[in-house]
Design a protein around this motif. Sequence first.
Motif, PDB file in Angstrom:
ATOM      1  N   LYS A 287       0.826  -1.210   0.000  1.00 18.05           N
ATOM      2  CA  LYS A 287       0.000   0.000   0.000  1.00 18.05           C
ATOM      3  C   LYS A 287       0.855   1.253   0.000  1.00 18.05           C
ATOM      4  O   LYS A 287       0.538   2.254  -0.659  1.00 18.05           O
ATOM      5  N   CYS A 288       1.965   1.213   0.712  1.00 17.26           N
ATOM      6  CA  CYS A 288       2.868   2.360   0.750  1.00 17.26           C
ATOM      7  C   CYS A 288       3.484   2.595  -0.630  1.00 17.26           C
ATOM      8  O   CYS A 288       3.619   3.738  -1.073  1.00 17.26           O
ATOM      9  N   LEU A 289       3.853   1.512  -1.322  1.00 20.11           N
ATOM     10  CA  LEU A 289       4.386   1.653  -2.678  1.00 20.11           C
ATOM     11  C   LEU A 289       3.334   2.225  -3.617  1.00 20.11           C
ATOM     12  O   LEU A 289       3.634   3.090  -4.456  1.00 20.11           O
ATOM     13  N   ALA A 290       2.098   1.777  -3.478  1.00 17.72           N
ATOM     14  CA  ALA A 290       1.024   2.206  -4.374  1.00 17.72           C
ATOM     15  C   ALA A 290       0.695   3.683  -4.217  1.00 17.72           C
ATOM     16  O   ALA A 290       0.321   4.356  -5.189  1.00 17.72           O
ATOM     17  N   THR A 291       0.840   4.218  -3.006  1.00 14.82           N
ATOM     18  CA  THR A 291       0.483   5.625  -2.770  1.00 14.82           C
ATOM     19  C   THR A 291       1.662   6.568  -2.925  1.00 14.82           C
ATOM     20  O   THR A 291       1.477   7.761  -3.157  1.00 14.82           O
ATOM     21  N   GLY A 292       2.876   6.052  -2.813  1.00 11.19           N
ATOM     22  CA  GLY A 292       4.057   6.896  -2.886  1.00 11.19           C
ATOM     23  C   GLY A 292       4.639   6.959  -4.285  1.00 11.19           C
ATOM     24  O   GLY A 292       4.062   6.460  -5.257  1.00 11.19           O
TER      25      GLY A 292
ATOM     26  N   LEU B 180      18.195   8.096  -5.377  1.00 12.54           N
ATOM     27  CA  LEU B 180      16.767   7.828  -5.239  1.00 12.54           C
ATOM     28  C   LEU B 180      16.252   8.224  -3.867  1.00 12.54           C
ATOM     29  O   LEU B 180      16.919   8.009  -2.850  1.00 12.54           O
ATOM     30  N   THR B 181      15.045   8.787  -3.870  1.00 10.76           N
ATOM     31  CA  THR B 181      14.325   9.074  -2.638  1.00 10.76           C
ATOM     32  C   THR B 181      12.911   8.555  -2.781  1.00 10.76           C
ATOM     33  O   THR B 181      12.229   8.863  -3.769  1.00 10.76           O
ATOM     34  N   PHE B 182      12.456   7.763  -1.796  1.00  9.33           N
ATOM     35  CA  PHE B 182      11.064   7.324  -1.808  1.00  9.33           C
ATOM     36  C   PHE B 182      10.221   8.386  -1.134  1.00  9.33           C
ATOM     37  O   PHE B 182      10.416   8.698   0.047  1.00  9.33           O
ATOM     38  N   VAL B 183       9.306   8.987  -1.887  1.00 12.63           N
ATOM     39  CA  VAL B 183       8.439  10.044  -1.378  1.00 12.63           C
ATOM     40  C   VAL B 183       7.190   9.394  -0.800  1.00 12.63           C
ATOM     41  O   VAL B 183       6.375   8.808  -1.534  1.00 12.63           O
ATOM     42  N   ILE B 184       7.059   9.502   0.525  1.00 14.88           N
ATOM     43  CA  ILE B 184       5.946   8.862   1.231  1.00 14.88           C
ATOM     44  C   ILE B 184       4.738   9.795   1.228  1.00 14.88           C
ATOM     45  O   ILE B 184       4.834  10.956   1.631  1.00 14.88           O
ATOM     46  N   ARG B 185       3.629   9.270   0.766  1.00 12.25           N
ATOM     47  CA  ARG B 185       2.389  10.054   0.732  1.00 12.25           C
ATOM     48  C   ARG B 185       1.323   9.254   1.446  1.00 12.25           C
ATOM     49  O   ARG B 185       0.958   8.166   1.033  1.00 12.25           O
ATOM     50  N   GLY B 186       0.838   9.785   2.551  1.00  9.94           N
ATOM     51  CA  GLY B 186      -0.089   9.038   3.393  1.00  9.94           C
ATOM     52  C   GLY B 186       0.605   8.589   4.661  1.00  9.94           C
ATOM     53  O   GLY B 186       1.777   8.887   4.911  1.00  9.94           O
TER      54      GLY B 186
ATOM     55  N   SER C  48       6.167   3.494  11.978  1.00 11.08           N
ATOM     56  CA  SER C  48       7.426   3.338  12.715  1.00 11.08           C
ATOM     57  C   SER C  48       8.489   2.602  11.919  1.00 11.08           C
ATOM     58  O   SER C  48       9.636   2.527  12.348  1.00 11.08           O
ATOM     59  N   LYS C  49       8.134   2.064  10.774  1.00  8.40           N
ATOM     60  CA  LYS C  49       9.091   1.279   9.993  1.00  8.40           C
ATOM     61  C   LYS C  49       9.986   2.155   9.109  1.00  8.40           C
ATOM     62  O   LYS C  49      10.887   1.648   8.455  1.00  8.40           O
ATOM     63  N   ARG C  50       9.736   3.451   9.100  1.00  5.91           N
ATOM     64  CA  ARG C  50      10.493   4.322   8.210  1.00  5.91           C
ATOM     65  C   ARG C  50      11.973   4.350   8.571  1.00  5.91           C
ATOM     66  O   ARG C  50      12.834   4.303   7.683  1.00  5.91           O
ATOM     67  N   ALA C  51      12.303   4.407   9.854  1.00  7.19           N
ATOM     68  CA  ALA C  51      13.711   4.432  10.260  1.00  7.19           C
ATOM     69  C   ALA C  51      14.418   3.150   9.823  1.00  7.19           C
ATOM     70  O   ALA C  51      15.570   3.182   9.361  1.00  7.19           O
ATOM     71  N   GLN C  52      13.723   2.015   9.972  1.00  6.84           N
ATOM     72  CA  GLN C  52      14.297   0.747   9.517  1.00  6.84           C
ATOM     73  C   GLN C  52      14.524   0.764   8.019  1.00  6.84           C
ATOM     74  O   GLN C  52      15.570   0.319   7.523  1.00  6.84           O
ATOM     75  N   PHE C  53      13.552   1.311   7.292  1.00  9.55           N
ATOM     76  CA  PHE C  53      13.672   1.398   5.837  1.00  9.55           C
ATOM     77  C   PHE C  53      14.876   2.260   5.444  1.00  9.55           C
ATOM     78  O   PHE C  53      15.692   1.857   4.594  1.00  9.55           O
ATOM     79  N   ASP C  54      15.010   3.439   6.061  1.00  7.98           N
ATOM     80  CA  ASP C  54      16.111   4.336   5.718  1.00  7.98           C
ATOM     81  C   ASP C  54      17.464   3.665   5.955  1.00  7.98           C
ATOM     82  O   ASP C  54      18.390   3.788   5.137  1.00  7.98           O
ATOM     83  N   LYS C  55      17.582   2.964   7.045  1.00  8.34           N
ATOM     84  CA  LYS C  55      18.848   2.317   7.372  1.00  8.34           C
ATOM     85  C   LYS C  55      19.195   1.240   6.348  1.00  8.34           C
ATOM     86  O   LYS C  55      20.337   1.153   5.868  1.00  8.34           O
TER      87      LYS C  55
ATOM     88  N   THR D 164       8.861  13.126   2.841  1.00 10.67           N
ATOM     89  CA  THR D 164       7.487  13.476   2.477  1.00 10.67           C
ATOM     90  C   THR D 164       7.536  14.729   1.615  1.00 10.67           C
ATOM     91  O   THR D 164       8.546  15.453   1.610  1.00 10.67           O
ATOM     92  N   PRO D 165       6.479  15.028   0.873  1.00 11.06           N
ATOM     93  CA  PRO D 165       6.472  16.273   0.097  1.00 11.06           C
ATOM     94  C   PRO D 165       6.714  17.497   0.970  1.00 11.06           C
ATOM     95  O   PRO D 165       7.392  18.446   0.551  1.00 11.06           O
ATOM     96  N   GLU D 166       6.187  17.466   2.192  1.00 13.86           N
ATOM     97  CA  GLU D 166       6.357  18.608   3.100  1.00 13.86           C
ATOM     98  C   GLU D 166       7.816  18.764   3.510  1.00 13.86           C
ATOM     99  O   GLU D 166       8.345  19.879   3.582  1.00 13.86           O
ATOM    100  N   GLU D 167       8.489  17.649   3.771  1.00 10.30           N
ATOM    101  CA  GLU D 167       9.906  17.706   4.159  1.00 10.30           C
ATOM    102  C   GLU D 167      10.783  18.212   3.023  1.00 10.30           C
ATOM    103  O   GLU D 167      11.834  18.811   3.259  1.00 10.30           O
TER     104      GLU D 167
END
Length: 438
Positions: free
Chosen positions: A22-27, A37-43, A48-55, A71-74
């Motif tokens: 779902k995160c892939l589908a919305t981002g 590459l940067t994965f832009v998270i939308r939604g 809490s898994k974002r830190a694990q993903f970044d690492k 995120t777009p805001e960041e």
Amino acid sequence: MMTFDQALPAMTRLILEILGDKCLATGLVLRDAAGTLTFVIRGNYAGSKRAQFDKRVRTVLSAYAELPSATPEELFDDSLKGNTDTILERVSIDETRVVEVRLIDRQIIGQDWTRPNFNPASSLPLLTFFSCKGGVGRSTALAIAASDFSARGKNVFIIDCDLEAPGLGSILLGSMDLPPYGLLDYLIENRMSGVSDDFLEQCLAPSPLTAGRGLIEVMPALGRSGQDSPGSTIPKLGRAYLSQSSNAAEPISYLKQMRSLIERLEKRGRSDVIFVNARSGLSESTAPAVIGLGGDVLLFGVNTPQTIECYGYLLAHLAKFVPEEDNAHDWRAKLRMIHAKAGRGEEAWRPYRELSYEIFAASLYEEEAEPSLSVFNFDIDDPEAPHFPWPIPLDADFAEFDPTNRRSSLQRDFYDRTFGSFVDRLFALSFPEESSPR
């Protein structure tokens, strides 16, 4: 070592593994000019898994993951909240699974390849002459087709977009007939402050080779200014494909400049058909002609591995823009393979036809579905199919084509044996209501 080709599939696998479908589908994935590459998270799907993903992304992607997620805001970029500039990239996860990833590919050059416009830039017939390599007789075919159309009473406008290797102007105009300026000057001056209709007229000239018949006008790549100030040509080339300068309301890409030029030419009301001579190869200047003007695209080639390999790359890229729904004006139907320097007869033509079919089937043709569903697919021997090449036989009489000094080469009785079938088909494509052969 992580490579450019491996980076996007690797990131996609990590998105699915850690953040979920779902995160892939919305981002979306943002690829910058350097390729990182940067994965832009939308939604709110990352949690809490974002830190694990970044690492994990930093570990796996190494240099290709300077900023793994945001995120777009960041990023202070509201445009990332929509899908305007995204393309759907098909990414292989493993041998059995392929997923679609929304990708924004921000390049310093080559951006026009990611933003096609298949809507016709003109209501006039528009024909793009393109080849992966030079020396296949593309310019000769264009000149003969223009002369043939002119002999039938059609006014032809020709734009030479081969800025890096200009030469069509000398074929159709000759040095004494060149206009003061050419397409290169038009692009530079229009980018700076816009050009007047008067300046546009100084960028084109009538060809003397067809006097007394349908008018042939030419916008050469370079005009007399290129001869008068040869030292300025290369510096101008380095700026020709930039977006319009900052004093404009919004940047205008090379593709937008070309579409605007086509519209201005049509408004002059002096042309029946437009020929565009594209740059050979997959350069930045090729993109508008092939995927930006919405015309018919003639793909010239000879039966060599290099030709098929290059067209394989091109069609694989175009596959990213295949219409999702049935489209009566499907741009794929406007492609046409041209077998240049061919032998004579079916036995000589078939091998190139088979190779052309393979690359179209691999990228642009759809798999057969239920009879009630419309699919874009053709039989290998269907003469109406885009892959089915029109042959232009090899002819030593055209090895040193110079119509300026040998005007008989533009007479129908001279070129009929070699180019007659080609120009008849091209005329029927452009003017179907007048399609009976001469």
